[in-house]
Scaffold this motif. Structure first.
Motif, PDB file in Angstrom:
ATOM      1  N   GLN A  33      -5.009 130.711-124.489  1.00  0.00           N
ATOM      2  CA  GLN A  33      -5.018 129.548-124.833  1.00  0.00           C
ATOM      3  C   GLN A  33      -3.171 129.932-123.705  1.00  0.00           C
ATOM      4  O   GLN A  33      -2.881 129.504-123.231  1.00  0.00           O
ATOM      5  N   SER A  34      -2.393 131.293-123.969  1.00  0.00           N
ATOM      6  CA  SER A  34      -1.882 131.490-123.012  1.00  0.00           C
ATOM      7  C   SER A  34      -2.168 132.143-121.518  1.00  0.00           C
ATOM      8  O   SER A  34      -1.033 132.618-121.376  1.00  0.00           O
ATOM      9  N   GLU A  35      -2.751 132.024-121.361  1.00  0.00           N
ATOM     10  CA  GLU A  35      -3.311 132.358-119.569  1.00  0.00           C
ATOM     11  C   GLU A  35      -4.264 131.786-118.948  1.00  0.00           C
ATOM     12  O   GLU A  35      -4.814 131.077-119.616  1.00  0.00           O
ATOM     13  N   LYS A  36      -3.876 132.452-118.004  1.00  0.00           N
ATOM     14  CA  LYS A  36      -4.914 131.398-116.133  1.00  0.00           C
ATOM     15  C   LYS A  36      -5.625 133.080-115.773  1.00  0.00           C
ATOM     16  O   LYS A  36      -4.665 134.067-115.535  1.00  0.00           O
ATOM     17  N   TYR A  37      -6.797 132.817-115.473  1.00  0.00           N
ATOM     18  CA  TYR A  37      -7.638 134.158-115.100  1.00  0.00           C
ATOM     19  C   TYR A  37      -8.030 133.945-113.829  1.00  0.00           C
ATOM     20  O   TYR A  37      -8.494 132.344-113.154  1.00  0.00           O
ATOM     21  N   VAL A  38      -7.174 134.133-112.285  1.00  0.00           N
ATOM     22  CA  VAL A  38      -7.537 134.879-111.364  1.00  0.00           C
ATOM     23  C   VAL A  38      -8.470 135.187-110.268  1.00  0.00           C
ATOM     24  O   VAL A  38      -8.933 136.532-110.487  1.00  0.00           O
ATOM     25  N   VAL A  39      -9.679 134.168-110.285  1.00  0.00           N
ATOM     26  CA  VAL A  39     -11.360 134.705-109.797  1.00  0.00           C
ATOM     27  C   VAL A  39     -11.368 135.413-108.411  1.00  0.00           C
ATOM     28  O   VAL A  39     -10.945 133.920-107.003  1.00  0.00           O
ATOM     29  N   GLU A  40     -11.482 136.178-107.685  1.00  0.00           N
ATOM     30  CA  GLU A  40     -12.020 135.996-105.998  1.00  0.00           C
ATOM     31  C   GLU A  40     -13.906 136.701-106.201  1.00  0.00           C
ATOM     32  O   GLU A  40     -14.331 137.257-107.269  1.00  0.00           O
ATOM     33  N   ARG A  41     -13.550 136.222-104.676  1.00  0.00           N
ATOM     34  CA  ARG A  41     -15.417 136.209-104.703  1.00  0.00           C
ATOM     35  C   ARG A  41     -15.202 137.288-103.259  1.00  0.00           C
ATOM     36  O   ARG A  41     -14.468 136.193-102.257  1.00  0.00           O
ATOM     37  N   PHE A  42     -15.544 138.402-102.924  1.00  0.00           N
ATOM     38  CA  PHE A  42     -15.670 138.636-101.336  1.00  0.00           C
ATOM     39  C   PHE A  42     -14.247 138.670-101.561  1.00  0.00           C
ATOM     40  O   PHE A  42     -13.691 139.218 -99.944  1.00  0.00           O
ATOM     41  N   GLY A  43     -13.103 139.493-102.404  1.00  0.00           N
ATOM     42  CA  GLY A  43     -11.690 139.951-102.404  1.00  0.00           C
ATOM     43  C   GLY A  43     -10.935 138.595-101.929  1.00  0.00           C
ATOM     44  O   GLY A  43      -9.798 138.738-101.006  1.00  0.00           O
ATOM     45  N   ARG A  44     -11.519 136.745-101.845  1.00  0.00           N
ATOM     46  CA  ARG A  44     -10.694 135.840-101.507  1.00  0.00           C
ATOM     47  C   ARG A  44     -10.340 135.619-102.879  1.00  0.00           C
ATOM     48  O   ARG A  44     -11.487 135.157-103.556  1.00  0.00           O
ATOM     49  N   LEU A  45      -9.949 134.224-102.912  1.00  0.00           N
ATOM     50  CA  LEU A  45      -9.696 133.376-104.645  1.00  0.00           C
ATOM     51  C   LEU A  45     -10.849 132.564-104.243  1.00  0.00           C
ATOM     52  O   LEU A  45     -11.153 131.293-103.115  1.00  0.00           O
ATOM     53  N   HIS A  46     -10.963 132.500-105.209  1.00  0.00           N
ATOM     54  CA  HIS A  46     -12.297 131.596-105.912  1.00  0.00           C
ATOM     55  C   HIS A  46     -12.246 130.921-106.729  1.00  0.00           C
ATOM     56  O   HIS A  46     -12.593 129.509-106.540  1.00  0.00           O
ATOM     57  N   ALA A  47     -11.261 130.243-107.759  1.00  0.00           N
ATOM     58  CA  ALA A  47     -10.747 130.272-108.449  1.00  0.00           C
ATOM     59  C   ALA A  47     -10.207 130.730-109.553  1.00  0.00           C
ATOM     60  O   ALA A  47      -9.290 131.600-109.551  1.00  0.00           O
ATOM     61  N   VAL A  48      -9.793 129.265-110.571  1.00  0.00           N
ATOM     62  CA  VAL A  48      -8.903 130.070-111.406  1.00  0.00           C
ATOM     63  C   VAL A  48      -9.755 129.567-112.652  1.00  0.00           C
ATOM     64  O   VAL A  48      -9.682 128.229-112.758  1.00  0.00           O
ATOM     65  N   LEU A  49      -9.335 130.469-113.587  1.00  0.00           N
ATOM     66  CA  LEU A  49      -9.957 130.182-115.199  1.00  0.00           C
ATOM     67  C   LEU A  49      -8.934 129.708-116.595  1.00  0.00           C
ATOM     68  O   LEU A  49      -8.180 130.318-115.784  1.00  0.00           O
ATOM     69  N   GLY A  50      -8.750 128.361-116.680  1.00  0.00           N
ATOM     70  CA  GLY A  50      -8.185 127.881-117.836  1.00  0.00           C
ATOM     71  C   GLY A  50      -8.303 128.248-118.977  1.00  0.00           C
ATOM     72  O   GLY A  50      -9.515 129.222-118.992  1.00  0.00           O
ATOM     73  N   PRO A  51      -7.706 128.095-119.975  1.00  0.00           N
ATOM     74  CA  PRO A  51      -8.324 128.485-121.546  1.00  0.00           C
ATOM     75  C   PRO A  51     -10.308 127.974-121.850  1.00  0.00           C
ATOM     76  O   PRO A  51     -10.170 126.518-121.126  1.00  0.00           O
ATOM     77  N   GLY A  52     -10.381 128.795-122.574  1.00  0.00           N
ATOM     78  CA  GLY A  52     -11.771 128.353-123.033  1.00  0.00           C
ATOM     79  C   GLY A  52     -12.802 129.139-122.928  1.00  0.00           C
ATOM     80  O   GLY A  52     -12.638 130.509-121.605  1.00  0.00           O
ATOM     81  N   ILE A  53     -14.084 128.780-122.883  1.00  0.00           N
ATOM     82  CA  ILE A  53     -15.064 129.448-122.002  1.00  0.00           C
ATOM     83  C   ILE A  53     -15.751 129.212-121.240  1.00  0.00           C
ATOM     84  O   ILE A  53     -15.679 128.201-120.741  1.00  0.00           O
ATOM     85  N   ASN A  54     -15.460 130.060-119.475  1.00  0.00           N
ATOM     86  CA  ASN A  54     -16.236 130.120-118.306  1.00  0.00           C
ATOM     87  C   ASN A  54     -17.215 130.842-118.337  1.00  0.00           C
ATOM     88  O   ASN A  54     -17.052 132.013-118.675  1.00  0.00           O
ATOM     89  N   LEU A  55     -17.476 130.493-116.849  1.00  0.00           N
ATOM     90  CA  LEU A  55     -18.631 130.964-116.357  1.00  0.00           C
ATOM     91  C   LEU A  55     -18.046 131.689-114.822  1.00  0.00           C
ATOM     92  O   LEU A  55     -17.949 130.765-114.174  1.00  0.00           O
ATOM     93  N   ILE A  56     -18.833 132.515-114.341  1.00  0.00           N
ATOM     94  CA  ILE A  56     -18.190 133.236-113.024  1.00  0.00           C
ATOM     95  C   ILE A  56     -20.150 133.656-112.473  1.00  0.00           C
ATOM     96  O   ILE A  56     -20.957 134.051-113.182  1.00  0.00           O
TER      97      ILE A  56
END
Length: 293
Positions: A33-56
């Motif tokens: 709940q207290s964090e956010k994840y920054v997801v990269e695809r091939f070195g570029r920004l792809h998505a920001v994951l919010g609290p809970g279950i996420n799929l990549i």
């Protein structure tokens, strides 16, 4: 018992199962709940994951940054500033902030705390430079609000929200402090002298008011006495007007009797001297008293 050797199809099935398990392990991300994840695809920004279950997508996407969104406090910073009246100050500040857009924070600024501290120092020096010392000390709330507004406009590009800015202390150099203390003592002495002078003035005013009141009361008493005497005179005059000479003689006779009585009461008086017409005056008075009765 397990067979000594696995067939080729069994090996393939085990490999497929292991691959599926690995994909599930790599593809599912549970974000606190207290964090956010920054997801990269091939070195570029792809998505920001919010609290809970996420799929990549496994092997294509990766979690590059894990950013806490909790409120943070910068260490207390001290910076020098000079007021408009050329007084050197040392200001202690503290800033509270939190990251609301981590994709901006991780790709636009390297050291967030150092950047905010440097920005705050510049804003404090600029704002204090437009104010005199008395304004800095008396309008600290307005100064804090200006610092917060200016800082919020700058850090917005970094995905940061400034929740609070505080000025903890404003310190003066020793020379300025000594001069202010001397000025404060002089001001206290001046106020004491003014208070004493006002007290003396008030005492004089009260004494004057008392004398004026006494004079007014004496004048009032004299006026009442004069009114009484005038009233008596008016009564006598009215009696004379109504009864003629007989009333006037009656008043004269009474006065003579009163004068004789006063002389008789004197200490050591054994002999009473009567004027030649005293007997006649008594006779007239008694006769008139009897006649009025």
């Amino acid at each position: 018992m397990f067979p000594d050797r696995l067939s080729g199809s069994e090996m393939v099935m085990i490999g497929i199962a292991a691959f599926v398990i690995l994909c599930i392990f790599l593809g599912v991300r549970i974000v606190p709940q207290s964090e956010k994840y920054v997801v990269e695809r091939f070195g570029r920004l792809h998505a920001v994951l919010g609290p809970g279950i996420n799929l990549i997508v496994p092997f294509l996407d990766r979690v590059a940054h894990k950013i806490s969104v909790l409120e943070r406090q910068l260490p207390v910073a001290r910076q020098d500033a000079i007021t408009a009246d050329n007084v050197l100050l040392q200001v202690e500040t503290s800033v509270f902030y939190r990251i609301i857009e981590p994709e901006k924070t991780v790709y636009r600024i390297r050291d967030v705390d150092a950047a905010i501290a440097t920005t705050v120092a510049g804003i404090v020096r600029a704002e204090i430079g437009t104010m005199e010392l008395d304004e800095v000390q008396s309008n600290r709330a307005r100064l804090i609000e200006k610092i917060r507004e200016s800082l919020a406009n700058i850090v917005d590009d970094w995905g940061i929200e400034v929740t609070r800015a505080e000025i903890l202390d404003v310190n003066l150099d020793e020379a300025t402090r000594a001069a202010m203390l001397q000025q404060l003592n002089a001001e206290r002495a001046r106020r004491a002298q003014v208070t004493e002078a006002e007290g003396r003035k008030r005492a004089v005013e009260l004494a004057s008011d008392a004398d004026l009141y006494a004079a007014e009361q004496q004048a009032k008493a004299r006026r009442i006495g004069a009114d009484a005497e005038a009233y008596a005179t008016e009564v006598v005059a009215r009696a004379i007007a109504d009864n003629g000479l007989e009333a006037a003689q009656y008043q004269v006779a009474l006065k003579q009797v009163e004068a004789l009585a006063t002389m008789a009461k004197g200490a050591g008086n054994q002999t009473v001297v009567l004027p030649a017409d005293a007997v006649e005056a008594f006779a007239n008075a008694f006769r008139m008293l009897k006649g009025r009765g």
